[in-house]
Write an enzyme that holds these catalytic residues in place. Structure first.
Site, mmCIF file in Angstrom:
data_model
loop_
_atom_site.group_PDB
_atom_site.id
_atom_site.type_symbol
_atom_site.label_atom_id
_atom_site.label_comp_id
_atom_site.label_asym_id
_atom_site.label_seq_id
_atom_site.Cartn_x
_atom_site.Cartn_y
_atom_site.Cartn_z
ATOM 1 N N GLY A 67 67.295 -19.474 29.832
ATOM 2 C CA GLY A 67 67.699 -18.483 28.756
ATOM 3 C C GLY A 67 67.660 -16.400 29.197
ATOM 4 O O GLY A 67 66.938 -16.632 29.481
ATOM 5 N N GLN A 121 66.919 -8.240 26.018
ATOM 6 C CA GLN A 121 66.313 -8.417 26.673
ATOM 7 C C GLN A 121 67.101 -7.595 28.434
ATOM 8 O O GLN A 121 66.261 -6.891 29.937
ATOM 9 C CB GLN A 121 65.978 -9.482 28.700
ATOM 10 C CG GLN A 121 65.443 -10.335 26.408
ATOM 11 C CD GLN A 121 65.082 -11.506 27.212
ATOM 12 O OE1 GLN A 121 66.202 -12.666 27.229
ATOM 13 N NE2 GLN A 121 64.046 -11.807 28.199
HETATM 14 ZN ZN ZN Z 1 62.318 -14.275 25.433
#
Ligand code: ZN
Length: 175
Positions: free
Chosen positions: A46, A51
């Protein structure tokens, strides 16, 4: 080659609440494609938009049946307890046993704007909860108890992973 560098603990983008997505345009579709490339190259199951430095409520995943993307996810319900050795691409190389709800009912939108929902258990449920945390600016070390978190930050400093000293002095807020 991975489309993005994955942001590591200490990067401010990982501590922000990501913004709702109002339009699905070509740029967003390309972002999803690049996020998937980055996730597979890592490799991970994931990846949330923060991020890769994008402050939007979006994540992608593949636990063997994917790939999938979800926009503006919301939790309807969680239940039970489950301990799992959890890691994070933004806290590379480390993992901790973390207790979280065992099941989740999650609702969001796909890239066509259709409502999608999942009733997930164990690993899939854990992945959803982990990615949802990213959209709220929460990293997995904030899910540790005080002593374990202090030890984790020490380990991160020793291994010179990211910039955990910022977290250590910045005042972590526990959920
Ligand atoms: Zn993470």
């Amino acid at each position: 080659m991975a489309a993005f560098d994955i942001r590591v603990i200490g990067d401010p983008v990982l501590r922000q609440r990501a913004k709702e997505i109002t339009d699905v345009d070509d740029k967003l579709v390309r972002l999803v494609s690049d996020m998937l490339d980055t996730m597979y190259a890592a490799p991970g199951i994931g990846l949330a938009a923060p991020q890769v430095g994008v402050n939007k409520r979006l994540f992608v995943w593949d636990i063997g049946e994917g790939p999938f993307a979800m926009i503006n996810p919301e939790v309807r319900e969680t239940d039970g307890e489950w301990v799992f050795e959890e890691g994070c691409l933004s806290v590379p190389g480390l993992s901790w046993e973390i207790m979280r709800p065992k099941t989740i009912h999650i609702v969001g939108r796909d890239l066509d704007g259709n409502e999608i929902e999942y009733e997930a258990d164990e690993l899939e449920s854990r992945m959803f909860q982990h990615e949802l945390d990213h959209l709220d600016g929460t990293l997995l070390i904030e899910r540790l108890d005080d002593d374990t978190r202090k030890a984790a930050l020490k380990t991160l400093r020793e291994l010179q992973i990211g910039r955990p000293e910022k977290l250590a002095t910045g005042g972590l807020t526990l959920p």
